[in-house]
Design a protein around this motif. Structure first.
Motif, PDB file in Angstrom:
ATOM      1  N   LEU A 244      61.749  42.665  35.026  1.00 50.46           N
ATOM      2  CA  LEU A 244      60.340  42.492  34.642  1.00 50.46           C
ATOM      3  C   LEU A 244      60.215  42.074  33.184  1.00 50.46           C
ATOM      4  O   LEU A 244      59.458  41.153  32.856  1.00 50.46           O
ATOM      5  N   SER A 245      60.976  42.751  32.305  1.00 48.47           N
ATOM      6  CA  SER A 245      60.847  42.414  30.880  1.00 48.47           C
ATOM      7  C   SER A 245      61.422  41.029  30.609  1.00 48.47           C
ATOM      8  O   SER A 245      60.868  40.273  29.817  1.00 48.47           O
ATOM      9  N   ASP A 246      62.499  40.673  31.314  1.00 47.03           N
ATOM     10  CA  ASP A 246      63.047  39.309  31.171  1.00 47.03           C
ATOM     11  C   ASP A 246      62.020  38.274  31.622  1.00 47.03           C
ATOM     12  O   ASP A 246      61.980  37.157  31.118  1.00 47.03           O
ATOM     13  N   GLY A 247      61.192  38.656  32.601  1.00 48.22           N
ATOM     14  CA  GLY A 247      60.167  37.743  33.117  1.00 48.22           C
ATOM     15  C   GLY A 247      58.935  37.657  32.223  1.00 48.22           C
ATOM     16  O   GLY A 247      57.990  36.943  32.550  1.00 48.22           O
ATOM     17  N   GLY A 248      58.926  38.421  31.133  1.00 45.70           N
ATOM     18  CA  GLY A 248      57.842  38.299  30.161  1.00 45.70           C
ATOM     19  C   GLY A 248      56.857  39.457  30.159  1.00 45.70           C
ATOM     20  O   GLY A 248      55.915  39.460  29.357  1.00 45.70           O
ATOM     21  N   ALA A 249      57.038  40.434  31.048  1.00 47.51           N
ATOM     22  CA  ALA A 249      56.125  41.572  31.057  1.00 47.51           C
ATOM     23  C   ALA A 249      56.435  42.492  29.879  1.00 47.51           C
ATOM     24  O   ALA A 249      57.599  42.681  29.536  1.00 47.51           O
ATOM     25  N   ALA A 250      55.392  43.036  29.278  1.00 53.45           N
ATOM     26  CA  ALA A 250      55.574  44.020  28.207  1.00 53.45           C
ATOM     27  C   ALA A 250      55.736  45.389  28.857  1.00 53.45           C
ATOM     28  O   ALA A 250      54.860  45.849  29.576  1.00 53.45           O
ATOM     29  N   LEU A 251      56.887  45.997  28.591  1.00 51.84           N
ATOM     30  CA  LEU A 251      57.243  47.255  29.238  1.00 51.84           C
ATOM     31  C   LEU A 251      57.200  48.362  28.186  1.00 51.84           C
ATOM     32  O   LEU A 251      57.890  48.281  27.171  1.00 51.84           O
TER      33      LEU A 251
ATOM     34  N   GLY B  85      57.072  44.379  43.584  1.00 52.25           N
ATOM     35  CA  GLY B  85      55.794  43.981  44.175  1.00 52.25           C
ATOM     36  C   GLY B  85      54.709  43.848  43.125  1.00 52.25           C
ATOM     37  O   GLY B  85      54.715  42.899  42.338  1.00 52.25           O
ATOM     38  N   PRO B  86      53.772  44.812  43.066  1.00 54.97           N
ATOM     39  CA  PRO B  86      52.619  44.697  42.158  1.00 54.97           C
ATOM     40  C   PRO B  86      53.009  44.524  40.691  1.00 54.97           C
ATOM     41  O   PRO B  86      52.316  43.825  39.954  1.00 54.97           O
ATOM     42  N   ALA B  87      54.130  45.132  40.264  1.00 53.51           N
ATOM     43  CA  ALA B  87      54.494  45.053  38.849  1.00 53.51           C
ATOM     44  C   ALA B  87      54.827  43.619  38.439  1.00 53.51           C
ATOM     45  O   ALA B  87      54.700  43.256  37.268  1.00 53.51           O
TER      46      ALA B  87
END
Ligand code: MN
Length: 246
Positions: free
Chosen positions: A67-74, A28-30
């Motif tokens: 999420l990280s594959d989608g470009g988010a910095a984790l 969701g929000p992430a």
């Protein structure tokens, strides 16, 4: 695009409710966030990266990886429960392991990020254990034990720690004001975000006449929540219900 901060989710194989809630946060929000900081104790216990294959962790690792594959910095910081999270875990999730204190810039504001256990300096018994548990030699010895044995030892340690906790006065379990002031002064009078104490709040400290904010993250359980950073500041948000997942 926003940056989110969570901590103290305390995921455990016997708490599928926490995993479900965390997965609805990830789905969701992430998904709207450009950066996600997990500031310690994502797991209630982490026995070593050879436990990555545990069926309880698979959806969690997959959710983080997505999420990280989608470009988010984790970014993942160690807590006092999951201090054995290692590079194999980080690689599996596409995350970066953070140092125990990190100074970074969030929406233009210099911010110090910590789990927060290192601020609880009145708890001398805990500090002694922390020193031992962060010793590479102790860690190597522990990790060399068979996984089943580590599981038993971790359960014993947890039982002993909750028995001790019941006897400790509440103020010992909170951060020490002098230690907070010293950390803020050393970092250059900045904003501080930490978790660990499970006492969500926004505090103000005056450090040599400069006002510093200290945000404490909630634990990830009802009512729970996370912090969202937007250009306007930090905002406490409630955790999404499992039906909010997109
Ligand atoms: Mn903690």
């Amino acid at each position: 695009m926003t940056t989110l901060f969570v901590s103290d989710i305390h995921l455990a194989p016997d708490r599928p409710d926490l995993s479900a809630a965390f997965l609805s946060f990830l789905g969701g929000p992430a998904r709207e966030a450009s950066g996600i900081y997990i500031l310690g104790d994502l797991f209630d216990a982490w026995l070593g990266d050879d436990d990555l294959a545990h069926p309880a962790w698979r959806p969690i690792i997959q959710g983080l990886r997505h999420l990280s594959d989608g470009g988010a910095a984790l970014h993942v910081q160690h807590g006092n429960r999951d201090f054995l999270l290692g590079e194999a875990f980080a690689r599996a999730c596409g995350a970066r392991l953070m140092p125990e204190a990190e100074l970074t810039t969030i929406e233009g504001e210099t911010t110090l990020l910590m789990h927060g256990d290192q601020l609880c300096t009145e708890d001398h018994a805990y500090l002694a254990w922390r020193k031992q548990a962060r010793d590479p030699r102790w860690q190597a010895q522990f990790l060399a034990l068979p996984l089943d044995q580590r599981r038993l030892l971790a359960a014993e340690l947890r039982a002993a720690s909750s028995a001790q906790k019941a006897e400790k006065p509440a103020e010992i379990m909170d951060v020490n004001a002098h230690t907070v002031a010293a950390a803020l002064r050393a970092a250059g009078q900045v904003r501080l975000i930490h978790g660990h104490t499970h006492r969500p709040a926004r505090h103000e400290h005056s450090i040599d006449g400069v006002r510093c904010e200290r945000w404490v993250l909630p634990a990830w359980g009802p009512p729970g929540g996370y912090l969202e950073s937007t250009p306007g500041g930090l905002w406490p948000r409630p955790w999404p219900s499992p039906t909010d997942s997109r």
